[in-house]
Enzyme design. Sequence first.
Site, PDB file in Angstrom:
ATOM      1  N   CYS A  54       0.816  -1.222   0.000  1.00 12.59           N
ATOM      2  CA  CYS A  54       0.000   0.000   0.000  1.00 12.59           C
ATOM      3  C   CYS A  54       0.846   1.268   0.000  1.00 12.59           C
ATOM      4  O   CYS A  54       0.637   2.179   0.814  1.00 12.59           O
ATOM      5  CB  CYS A  54      -0.968   0.005   1.173  1.00 12.59           C
ATOM      6  SG  CYS A  54      -2.288  -1.198   0.996  1.00 12.59           S
ATOM      7  N   TYR A 106      -1.325   4.619   1.186  1.00 14.17           N
ATOM      8  CA  TYR A 106      -2.368   4.930   0.197  1.00 14.17           C
ATOM      9  C   TYR A 106      -2.215   6.338  -0.363  1.00 14.17           C
ATOM     10  O   TYR A 106      -3.143   6.886  -0.950  1.00 14.17           O
ATOM     11  CB  TYR A 106      -3.775   4.782   0.777  1.00 14.17           C
ATOM     12  CG  TYR A 106      -4.359   3.393   0.762  1.00 14.17           C
ATOM     13  CD1 TYR A 106      -3.556   2.264   0.616  1.00 14.17           C
ATOM     14  CD2 TYR A 106      -5.730   3.198   0.909  1.00 14.17           C
ATOM     15  CE1 TYR A 106      -4.105   0.998   0.624  1.00 14.17           C
ATOM     16  CE2 TYR A 106      -6.289   1.933   0.915  1.00 14.17           C
ATOM     17  CZ  TYR A 106      -5.480   0.833   0.777  1.00 14.17           C
ATOM     18  OH  TYR A 106      -6.030  -0.417   0.784  1.00 14.17           O
ATOM     19  N   TRP A 127      -4.223   6.006   5.311  1.00 15.81           N
ATOM     20  CA  TRP A 127      -4.457   4.571   5.571  1.00 15.81           C
ATOM     21  C   TRP A 127      -3.503   4.052   6.639  1.00 15.81           C
ATOM     22  O   TRP A 127      -3.842   3.162   7.404  1.00 15.81           O
ATOM     23  CB  TRP A 127      -4.310   3.774   4.267  1.00 15.81           C
ATOM     24  CG  TRP A 127      -4.509   2.308   4.450  1.00 15.81           C
ATOM     25  CD1 TRP A 127      -5.706   1.636   4.498  1.00 15.81           C
ATOM     26  CD2 TRP A 127      -3.495   1.314   4.616  1.00 15.81           C
ATOM     27  NE1 TRP A 127      -5.487   0.294   4.686  1.00 15.81           N
ATOM     28  CE2 TRP A 127      -4.144   0.069   4.760  1.00 15.81           C
ATOM     29  CE3 TRP A 127      -2.103   1.355   4.650  1.00 15.81           C
ATOM     30  CZ2 TRP A 127      -3.440  -1.125   4.935  1.00 15.81           C
ATOM     31  CZ3 TRP A 127      -1.398   0.169   4.829  1.00 15.81           C
ATOM     32  CH2 TRP A 127      -2.066  -1.053   4.966  1.00 15.81           C
ATOM     33  N   TYR A 148      -9.745  -5.245  -6.565  1.00 15.21           N
ATOM     34  CA  TYR A 148      -8.925  -4.621  -5.536  1.00 15.21           C
ATOM     35  C   TYR A 148      -7.515  -5.214  -5.534  1.00 15.21           C
ATOM     36  O   TYR A 148      -7.343  -6.422  -5.493  1.00 15.21           O
ATOM     37  CB  TYR A 148      -9.602  -4.837  -4.192  1.00 15.21           C
ATOM     38  CG  TYR A 148      -9.009  -4.109  -3.011  1.00 15.21           C
ATOM     39  CD1 TYR A 148      -8.860  -2.722  -3.017  1.00 15.21           C
ATOM     40  CD2 TYR A 148      -8.647  -4.803  -1.866  1.00 15.21           C
ATOM     41  CE1 TYR A 148      -8.354  -2.056  -1.907  1.00 15.21           C
ATOM     42  CE2 TYR A 148      -8.147  -4.146  -0.751  1.00 15.21           C
ATOM     43  CZ  TYR A 148      -7.998  -2.781  -0.774  1.00 15.21           C
ATOM     44  OH  TYR A 148      -7.501  -2.128   0.324  1.00 15.21           O
ATOM     45  N   HIS A 149      -6.510  -4.359  -5.561  1.00 18.11           N
ATOM     46  CA  HIS A 149      -5.087  -4.737  -5.586  1.00 18.11           C
ATOM     47  C   HIS A 149      -4.635  -5.294  -6.938  1.00 18.11           C
ATOM     48  O   HIS A 149      -3.643  -6.025  -7.017  1.00 18.11           O
ATOM     49  CB  HIS A 149      -4.747  -5.744  -4.478  1.00 18.11           C
ATOM     50  CG  HIS A 149      -4.779  -5.152  -3.109  1.00 18.11           C
ATOM     51  ND1 HIS A 149      -4.835  -5.924  -1.963  1.00 18.11           N
ATOM     52  CD2 HIS A 149      -4.779  -3.852  -2.688  1.00 18.11           C
ATOM     53  CE1 HIS A 149      -4.870  -5.126  -0.889  1.00 18.11           C
ATOM     54  NE2 HIS A 149      -4.827  -3.864  -1.319  1.00 18.11           N
ATOM     55  N   HIS A 192      -3.117  -0.125  -6.613  1.00 16.38           N
ATOM     56  CA  HIS A 192      -4.385   0.449  -6.171  1.00 16.38           C
ATOM     57  C   HIS A 192      -5.005   1.368  -7.218  1.00 16.38           C
ATOM     58  O   HIS A 192      -5.479   2.469  -6.906  1.00 16.38           O
ATOM     59  CB  HIS A 192      -4.205   1.177  -4.841  1.00 16.38           C
ATOM     60  CG  HIS A 192      -3.883   0.257  -3.702  1.00 16.38           C
ATOM     61  ND1 HIS A 192      -2.603  -0.214  -3.483  1.00 16.38           N
ATOM     62  CD2 HIS A 192      -4.657  -0.297  -2.741  1.00 16.38           C
ATOM     63  CE1 HIS A 192      -2.595  -1.008  -2.430  1.00 16.38           C
ATOM     64  NE2 HIS A 192      -3.833  -1.086  -1.962  1.00 16.38           N
TER      65      HIS A 192
END
Length: 643
Positions: free
Chosen positions: A240, A282, A300, A500-501, A586
């Site tokens: 992240c 993030y 985050w 996601y990811h 992301h």
Amino acid sequence: MWKALAAILVASVPFVASQIDRTGWNITVDSFQTGTGNEAANALDGNTRTIWHTQWMPTNVALPHTITLDMKKVYNVNGLTYLPRQDGNSNGNIGQHSIQISTDGTTWTETAKGTYLDDSSLKSTPFTTIPARYVRIIAQTEAGNRGPWTSAAEINVLAAATYAKPPTNLGIWGATIDFPIVPAAAAVLTNGKVLLWSSWKPLDFGGGAGSGKTETAIYDPASGTVSRRTVTETQHDMFCPGLSLDASGRPFVTGGNDAAKLSIYDGTNWIAGPNMKIQRGYQSSATLSDGRIFTIGGSWSGGEGNKNGEVWSPASNTWSLLPGCPVAPMLTADARGVYRSDNHGWLFGWKSGSVFQAGPSKAMNWYTTVGTGGQKTAGLRGTDPDAMNGNAIMYDAVNGKILTVGGAPNYQDNQATGNARIVTIGAPGTTASVAAIGNMAYARAFHNSVVMPDGKVLVVGGESYPVPFSDNTATNIPELFNPATSSFTSVNPISVPRTYHSWALLLPDATIISGGGGLCGACATNHPNAQIYSPAYLFNPDGTKAARPMINSVSSANVAVGTKITVSMNRAVTSFSLVRYGSGTHSVNTDQRRIPLQPTASGLTYTVTVPSDPGVALPGSWMLFAMDSAGVPSIAKTIIVRA
């Protein structure tokens, strides 16, 4: 026991498929150990306590090893599962491998390749549906390099209910590439290889803060090999993070699970940089026109709120706070507050050291990085709402053209949109122009978008109702944006949900690699793999591969802005473009942008000029493409552009 095992295997497969009944199948192998109960049939017996194992006495049989399944009739095959031995011994776990299919047992097509993780977990390899009677696994390495062995507890093949041959005029998805990690981030290196990483664990991120390590892999498209490495030397769990490619083309990774850290990859080694002034996760970052790197946001991790801007200088290798660059103007109105509202900014390094922030907030902003920094509104993105986990792509940097697509008002648990806008920017500090265009056919968030050499943009993956670690509303039909018509066309579907990811990046051969998703441990939505998309411009109308123009040489591969580049071609072409190398995590890729180039020709020698403004032609690594009159692109030459 077989019914229970079947339920476990099918539940673990993260794609739409049915397990084929193995009754009556034949299995042949190149080797098995006699006298020990390790025959090939054990891989089909439904008993996880039995194994097939290649010969180890009186002498070892060398790798590679092959396992061939005859299913006795043709199925619409779309995946394979491999269960390593479950007896606590890892000898023979398959590492590097190739999976091939055939209808006649003579002509074989590779449908997957890569490297499996060296553990006892079930390995699931999905691939594009294709008719087959025979399936062959070629084990090229033993996953732990313990010896020249191969073993298996169970092998199953999966099938789709129907099959339709994908038309090449909608592009083709190639063989699946298996990775020993779930890659939540990726960057294309200047040698054409793809750097990938997950977190402190190969398949999970939880509990990693302060672990000081990251699981990485490198995929080499030229050889098809995947290598794994645990990075500890920078004491940084790079899950992240903020991510940019610096002025030398090096991946520049900030924060994340270890929220203050900076790690830089020079193509061989990971180098620890100075800690940021503000801990972040993030956040987004962007390379500037003078080679510095700006970052902002990131609640985050490292605490919530006040994640104002700061900038890294390559000259001094230091960070400096920019109190004049507040994060507040770019916050979304997320239901979970600042923890989510300052995430994943859509940042573009621009002229005179400025940064344009196109989203995901509906409010757009300019940031300046001179002195203590500054901020000025750039207006609203039309009637578009906040668009968290949407995308913004600079498809024409010369004219300041940015495509924005999708996203949702909140980070999760709400409906995404299919909205599309063209944002045009000019001088720093001025109001951006926004034009609404026809929406995408599918609402998306957690998707990725990639600009191609011809200026079109591929939008791939995403969910219509974004929920982290869920594929329940995955959108598996990519769309292609055409800037000439400001419209979208659906293309051939992906084989694996990319939500996601996940990430997607342009490769130097003008194909697009799309991979990842998940990183949630024992969940059903881990996707430790990727596929490569070959756009329609690589095919003739009859479906055969198009002959590609070839760049014989360039006058210089390291140039300053404003420089003329002389390009020698093998045959006539009509246009050129520069596309900056990309990185992604992301749904954010602040590196990619495209510069269309107008050539002058003298025979098969062409001259193109790099734009003179380093805010347009950002310093760093670029791919130079040539395209013929049919739009077929060359393989790129790497050009380093200096400010």
